[in-house]
Scaffold this motif. Sequence first.
Motif, PDB file in Angstrom:
ATOM      1  N   PHE A   1      59.020  71.751 109.306  1.00 18.75           N
ATOM      2  CA  PHE A   1      58.945  73.088 108.728  1.00 18.75           C
ATOM      3  C   PHE A   1      59.848  74.010 109.535  1.00 18.75           C
ATOM      4  O   PHE A   1      60.220  73.701 110.670  1.00 18.75           O
ATOM      5  CB  PHE A   1      57.500  73.624 108.702  1.00 18.75           C
ATOM      6  CG  PHE A   1      56.855  73.769 110.056  1.00 18.75           C
ATOM      7  CD1 PHE A   1      56.976  74.939 110.784  1.00 18.75           C
ATOM      8  CD2 PHE A   1      56.109  72.728 110.580  1.00 18.75           C
ATOM      9  CE1 PHE A   1      56.365  75.064 112.028  1.00 18.75           C
ATOM     10  CE2 PHE A   1      55.490  72.845 111.816  1.00 18.75           C
ATOM     11  CZ  PHE A   1      55.623  74.012 112.548  1.00 18.75           C
TER      12      PHE A   1
ATOM     13  N   CYS B   1      60.228  78.146 110.748  1.00 17.26           N
ATOM     14  CA  CYS B   1      59.442  79.375 110.865  1.00 17.26           C
ATOM     15  C   CYS B   1      60.186  80.374 111.753  1.00 17.26           C
ATOM     16  O   CYS B   1      61.142  80.013 112.451  1.00 17.26           O
ATOM     17  CB  CYS B   1      58.060  79.076 111.450  1.00 17.26           C
ATOM     18  SG  CYS B   1      58.088  78.425 113.139  1.00 17.26           S
TER      19      CYS B   1
ATOM     20  N   ALA C   1      49.164  70.529 107.056  1.00 20.45           N
ATOM     21  CA  ALA C   1      49.904  71.342 106.080  1.00 20.45           C
ATOM     22  C   ALA C   1      49.086  72.571 105.667  1.00 20.45           C
ATOM     23  O   ALA C   1      49.605  73.693 105.618  1.00 20.45           O
ATOM     24  CB  ALA C   1      50.264  70.501 104.868  1.00 20.45           C
ATOM     25  N   ALA C   2      47.790  72.357 105.401  1.00 21.93           N
ATOM     26  CA  ALA C   2      46.923  73.464 104.998  1.00 21.93           C
ATOM     27  C   ALA C   2      46.766  74.489 106.119  1.00 21.93           C
ATOM     28  O   ALA C   2      46.816  75.704 105.880  1.00 21.93           O
ATOM     29  CB  ALA C   2      45.547  72.934 104.585  1.00 21.93           C
TER      30      ALA C   2
ATOM     31  N   THR D   1      49.993  76.580 106.473  1.00 27.53           N
ATOM     32  CA  THR D   1      50.101  77.537 105.364  1.00 27.53           C
ATOM     33  C   THR D   1      49.117  78.690 105.557  1.00 27.53           C
ATOM     34  O   THR D   1      49.488  79.867 105.404  1.00 27.53           O
ATOM     35  CB  THR D   1      49.843  76.830 104.019  1.00 27.53           C
ATOM     36  OG1 THR D   1      50.796  75.780 103.866  1.00 27.53           O
ATOM     37  CG2 THR D   1      49.986  77.797 102.850  1.00 27.53           C
ATOM     38  N   ASP D   2      47.862  78.371 105.913  1.00 26.87           N
ATOM     39  CA  ASP D   2      46.845  79.415 106.128  1.00 26.87           C
ATOM     40  C   ASP D   2      47.228  80.336 107.279  1.00 26.87           C
ATOM     41  O   ASP D   2      47.157  81.562 107.153  1.00 26.87           O
ATOM     42  CB  ASP D   2      45.473  78.790 106.420  1.00 26.87           C
ATOM     43  CG  ASP D   2      44.857  78.132 105.200  1.00 26.87           C
ATOM     44  OD1 ASP D   2      45.384  78.334 104.078  1.00 26.87           O
ATOM     45  OD2 ASP D   2      43.865  77.390 105.368  1.00 26.87           O
TER      46      ASP D   2
ATOM     47  N   SER E   1      50.014  81.064 108.521  1.00 23.49           N
ATOM     48  CA  SER E   1      51.221  81.885 108.296  1.00 23.49           C
ATOM     49  C   SER E   1      51.076  82.776 107.072  1.00 23.49           C
ATOM     50  O   SER E   1      52.056  83.385 106.621  1.00 23.49           O
ATOM     51  CB  SER E   1      52.436  80.986 108.127  1.00 23.49           C
ATOM     52  OG  SER E   1      52.326  80.226 106.934  1.00 23.49           O
TER      53      SER E   1
ATOM     54  N   GLY F   1      50.834  81.870 104.083  1.00 18.75           N
ATOM     55  CA  GLY F   1      51.655  81.333 103.003  1.00 18.75           C
ATOM     56  C   GLY F   1      53.155  81.442 103.222  1.00 18.75           C
ATOM     57  O   GLY F   1      53.937  81.038 102.366  1.00 18.75           O
ATOM     58  N   ARG F   2      53.601  81.988 104.352  1.00 20.46           N
ATOM     59  CA  ARG F   2      55.055  82.145 104.595  1.00 20.46           C
ATOM     60  C   ARG F   2      55.727  80.838 105.004  1.00 20.46           C
ATOM     61  O   ARG F   2      56.920  80.677 104.828  1.00 20.46           O
ATOM     62  CB  ARG F   2      55.306  83.211 105.684  1.00 20.46           C
ATOM     63  CG  ARG F   2      54.893  84.612 105.300  1.00 20.46           C
ATOM     64  CD  ARG F   2      55.379  85.666 106.283  1.00 20.46           C
ATOM     65  NE  ARG F   2      55.359  85.261 107.669  1.00 20.46           N
ATOM     66  CZ  ARG F   2      54.308  85.389 108.494  1.00 20.46           C
ATOM     67  NH1 ARG F   2      53.186  85.884 108.036  1.00 20.46           N
ATOM     68  NH2 ARG F   2      54.366  85.001 109.743  1.00 20.46           N
TER      69      ARG F   2
ATOM     70  N   SER G   1      55.576  76.524 104.950  1.00 20.18           N
ATOM     71  CA  SER G   1      54.944  75.335 104.389  1.00 20.18           C
ATOM     72  C   SER G   1      55.536  74.091 105.028  1.00 20.18           C
ATOM     73  O   SER G   1      56.718  74.057 105.374  1.00 20.18           O
ATOM     74  CB  SER G   1      55.081  75.301 102.869  1.00 20.18           C
ATOM     75  OG  SER G   1      56.451  75.246 102.517  1.00 20.18           O
TER      76      SER G   1
END
Length: 198
Positions: free
Chosen positions: A140, A142, A185-186, A189-190, A192, A194-195, A197
């Motif tokens: 990913f 970020c 993965a979840a 996502t949580d 961040s 949703g920013r 993945s």
Amino acid sequence: MRILTEHTSAELAVKNSRFLAELFPCADQAEARSLVKSQKTKYADATHVVHAFVLGLNAEILGMSDDGEPGGTAGRPALDVLKGSGISNLVLTVTRWFGGTLLGTGGLVKAYGDSAKAVLAAAEEQGFVQEYVEKRDFCFSCDYTFYQTARHLFESFDVSDVHEEFGEAVRVSGKIPSAQLDELAARVTDASNGRVSL
């Protein structure tokens, strides 16, 4: 299934003949052939470089060679020991330097079998045999503010081979047991919002 994780060696002397047994982690037949070839080159002064291998997640790929020893006296006993160990994805070579005394067929079977047993015992003692865990690659990208949060998330998972590239954003990649991939993965996502993945 168990697999070998590191190179291991053990040595035996039988009636002045020297037997050097070595185990190598190995993923496929091409790599096995390459390993055996390099061992033969490395030990060009040896009388024989016998090999056996067990590959595949179900230990379904088998191979061996007596390398000039009487048929069935070297590769077969070594392979039988490997099969009995329950370990896969490994190549065994047993390099012999002849000591001047013929061992006979029974003596050869015992010497090669004992060499295989000795090096497997050494691998177990050193912790180089582990349960196979299927792993998946992940990656990913970020921003720098989320990077520390991501590093902290990793502490809850069995991630390995982590690689980080720092540019305008941080690119993170690595391996994780397949069973943990969806949860990581979840969580990414949580955390961040949703920013980011996986």
